[in-house]
Design an enzyme around this catalytic site. Structure first.
Site, PDB file in Angstrom:
ATOM      1  N   GLU A 101       0.821  -1.210   0.000  1.00  0.00           N
ATOM      2  CA  GLU A 101       0.000   0.000   0.000  1.00  0.00           C
ATOM      3  C   GLU A 101       0.861   1.270   0.000  1.00  0.00           C
ATOM      4  OE1 GLU A 101      -3.537   2.303   2.512  1.00  0.00           O
ATOM      5  OE2 GLU A 101      -2.504   0.602   3.409  1.00  0.00           O
ATOM      6  N   LYS A 111      -2.957  -2.098  -2.647  1.00  0.00           N
ATOM      7  CA  LYS A 111      -3.985  -1.201  -2.125  1.00  0.00           C
ATOM      8  C   LYS A 111      -3.560   0.204  -2.504  1.00  0.00           C
ATOM      9  CE  LYS A 111      -6.539   0.165   2.032  1.00  0.00           C
ATOM     10  NZ  LYS A 111      -6.898  -0.168   3.437  1.00  0.00           N
TER      11      LYS A 111
END
Length: 295
Positions: free
Chosen positions: A176, A213
């Protein structure tokens, strides 16, 4: 690794709930829930309160595998029980929701337009505990604010170095590198980030997969190549400070990208609500995110 869990993440219809607020973000999450800082005097008391909030969400009739395919837990949640069983076990056995664990320890100060992750001492031990508790994968967050090539390269090198350690341990990493939605160079940053992610996928061991993400992109469908890459198990989007309505509107314009929302998921929930009202608000939130995630 559980093949049923992998299939659920790869093929399941729905989104991933982010229930992983840590020490830095928990006070704000509690305030939004209607609990101010006067309600606790120690960190343990604070985490007791947020665990109560998370337990209320996870045990709600609205929260289940029909619309939610996974949930990301904070370490303190993984180590606690929900309805008499471990939190990860509860999610999978009772809700058919695949458990993930947030493993990063927060962010370092910004340099070259990025905030790297702080060191993660004891990572190998944490990963072994996660496997023992039935966790499928991990999540780790860093932040990019400017289109600085060296800064972005350093950020992604750190992410992928950790991802390989996590893969070696037998878990699936969610990488992420969040792009700040307020960045004055958001689109340029996304171009550099996508190129860096694509390049580093070559370092993923043969037969292994990672997840991403990512911040909802400026250009609709921008992450389509990553969604289609066989080395990527799934791409999910973070809400990143957008309201739930705005995050869902943007998500619906990115086919193949699912959601992993935190604040946008819990928006409107309050400690003072009756169980009926709490479930009604949560159900509406889940329904809105689910509809956008499957578009």
């Amino acid at each position: 690794m559980d093949d049923d869990q992998r299939a659920r993440i790869a093929e399941g219809v729905g989104f991933i709930a982010a229930l992983d607020q840590s020490g830095g973000s928990t006070p704000k999450a509690l305030r939004l829930y209607g609990i101010d800082e006067g309600r606790w005097s120690t960190e343990d008391e604070m985490f007791d309160l947020v665990h109560g909030m998370r337990t209320r969400i996870m045990t709600s009739p609205s929260f289940g595998g029909d619309r939610i395919i996974g949930a990301i837990l904070f370490e303190g949640t993984m180590d606690r029980d929900v309805d008499g069983v471990g939190a990860a076990e509860y999610l999978w056995r009772r809700k058919q929701v695949v458990p993930f664990l947030k493993v990063d320890k927060g962010l370092a100060e910004e340099q070259r337009g990025v905030r790297l992750m702080k060191p993660i001492p004891g990572l190998a031990t944490l990963l072994a505990r996660a496997i023992d508790k039935g966790v499928f994968g991990t999540k780790m967050r860093s932040v990019v604010t400017l289109a600085d090539e060296k800064g972005i390269a350093d950020n992604l090198d750190q992410q992928f170095d950790l991802a390989r350690q996590i893969l070696d341990a037998g878990l699936v990493p969610i990488i992420e590198p969040e792009v700040d939605i307020h960045s004055p160079e958001k689109q340029q940053t996304e171009v550099l980030l996508k190129a860096g992610l694509t390049e580093r996928l070559d370092s993923v061991p043969a037969g292994a997969q990672v997840m991403f993400k990512l911040t909802l992109p400026t250009v609709d469908g921008f992450f389509g190549d990553l969604v289609a890459d066989p080395r990527v198990l799934r791409v999910v989007a973070l809400s990143g400070g957008y309201s739930r309505d705005e995050a869902c509107r943007l998500l619906a314009r990115n086919p193949g990208v699912s959601a992993s929302f935190s604040r946008a998921l819990t928006e409107g929930l309050a400690e003072s609500q009756s169980e009926e009202e709490f479930d009604r608000v949560l159900d509406a939130s889940i329904a809105e995110i689910y509809a956008a995630a499957i578009t």
